[in-house]
Design an enzyme around this catalytic site. Structure first.
Site: not given
Length: 331
Positions: A170, A197
């Site tokens: 990410d 996530h």
């Protein structure tokens, strides 16, 4: 901020004898195995899958690339069964990367995979505990936070020896989007994402800089917010474009770097899914945080300065994943 202070030894033989296993020979798993082999810091990379012959074929192909790419790491492929057959090949692994599970399809959320992938990950984790009881486990199967918690429960390993790969990916996505927006080299950009996530991912704009300058001085707040949203939806964007399958180049790079940090006992500080036990005023949950990684897995969670809004977002993420992680215990 991703601070990967990886050691590159002059003599690759320094780390020979190390063994890493990648469970799952899909695009993600196969690419992870390739990256790990090309590092040339492992003696052996094991690749397993339940599809008959697939891991053996990929291993043969990868081994034949060794003279071209100039690495000595040996790749071994093994077909495994749902009954646990074939898992003896992972014996003695220092690191096990679990990529097994179904990928997302367009329109699916990571949570849509929960029940199916829980069964798969539990079976894999139980075999890891049986054949590689001293391994550090890196989980990449989705939904990531829940599967990391499940892997720890199924292996009964100390929590520091089970972690998930999410924050590295990410953060890399956030960094790339900022670099593209400002038309600067990615090396000049430092960003950070924490939290889950998924929908409660917490990009941390206060920790984002470009050539040392705060991102807030270079982009208006509304544009930063748009990049945050794009980062949060980064996986779905790739899935929608591919139409079949999901991202694997960037995710495999992240997982491989984590495995290397374990093998080298490097102490690299990376954003990962780790067990949080009091840091940030949060306890008893696997959550995306920065952590120092070494041979024992997570050496320590590294707390970083957050704004009140960012800390509130992190605590919200912790509560969102806590209940789901509790649910997987019975799966």
């Amino acid at each position: 901020m991703v601070r990967v202070t990886t050691c590159f030894p002059a003599d690759p033989g320094v780390f020979m004898g190390k063994k890493v296993t990648v469970v799952g020979a899909g695009f993600y798993g196969a690419t992870t195995a390739q990256r790990l082999a090309e590092y040339d810091v492992f003696e052996t990379v094991v690749l397993t899958d339940i599809i008959d012959g697939k891991p053996e074929g990929l291993a043969l192909d990868l081994n034949q690339s060794r003279p071209i790419e100039g690495f000595e790491t040996k790749i071994i492929g093994r077909t495994t069964g749902l009954d646990g057959s074939g898992y003896d090949v992972i014996e003695g692994s220092d690191v096990v990367v679990i990529t097994a599970g179904l990928p997302r399809k367009p329109g699916m959320s990571r949570m849509d995979l929960l029940e199916t992938n829980a069964k798969i990950v539990r079976g894999v984790a139980e075999n890891v505990a049986k054949y590689a009881p001293n391994a550090v486990v890196i989980v990449v199967s989705n939904p990531l936070d829940e599967m990391t918690a499940l892997a720890q429960l199924a292996t009964q390993f100390p929590k520091n020896r089970v972690m998930g790969q999410a924050g590295m990916l990410d953060t890399a996505r956030f960094t790339n989007f900022v670099a593209e927006e400002l038309k600067v080299p990615v090396a000049s950009v430092q960003t950070l994402t924490l939290g889950s996530h998924g929908d409660t991912m917490v990009p941390v704009p206060s920790r984002c800089t470009v050539d040392g300058k705060p991102l807030s001085e270079l982009l208006p707040a509304d544009r930063i917010d748009e990049l945050v949203v794009r980062t949060r939806n980064g996986g779905a964007e790739v899935v929608a474009l591919l139409k079949t399958g999901s991202a694997f180049y960037a995710p495999s790079a992240a997982a491989a770097r984590m495995a290397r940090a374990v093998a080298e006992d490097s102490g690299a500080v990376m954003p990962v899914c780790a067990w949080v036990d009091g840091e940030y005023g949060i306890a008893g949950v696997y959550l995306g945080v920065e952590a120092e990684i070494g041979a024992t897995g997570i050496r320590r969670v590294v707390e970083t300065a957050l704004t009140e809004t960012e800390l509130a977002g992190l605590k919200e993420a912790a509560e969102a994943v806590r209940a789901k992680q509790a649910d997987v215990a019975s799966m």
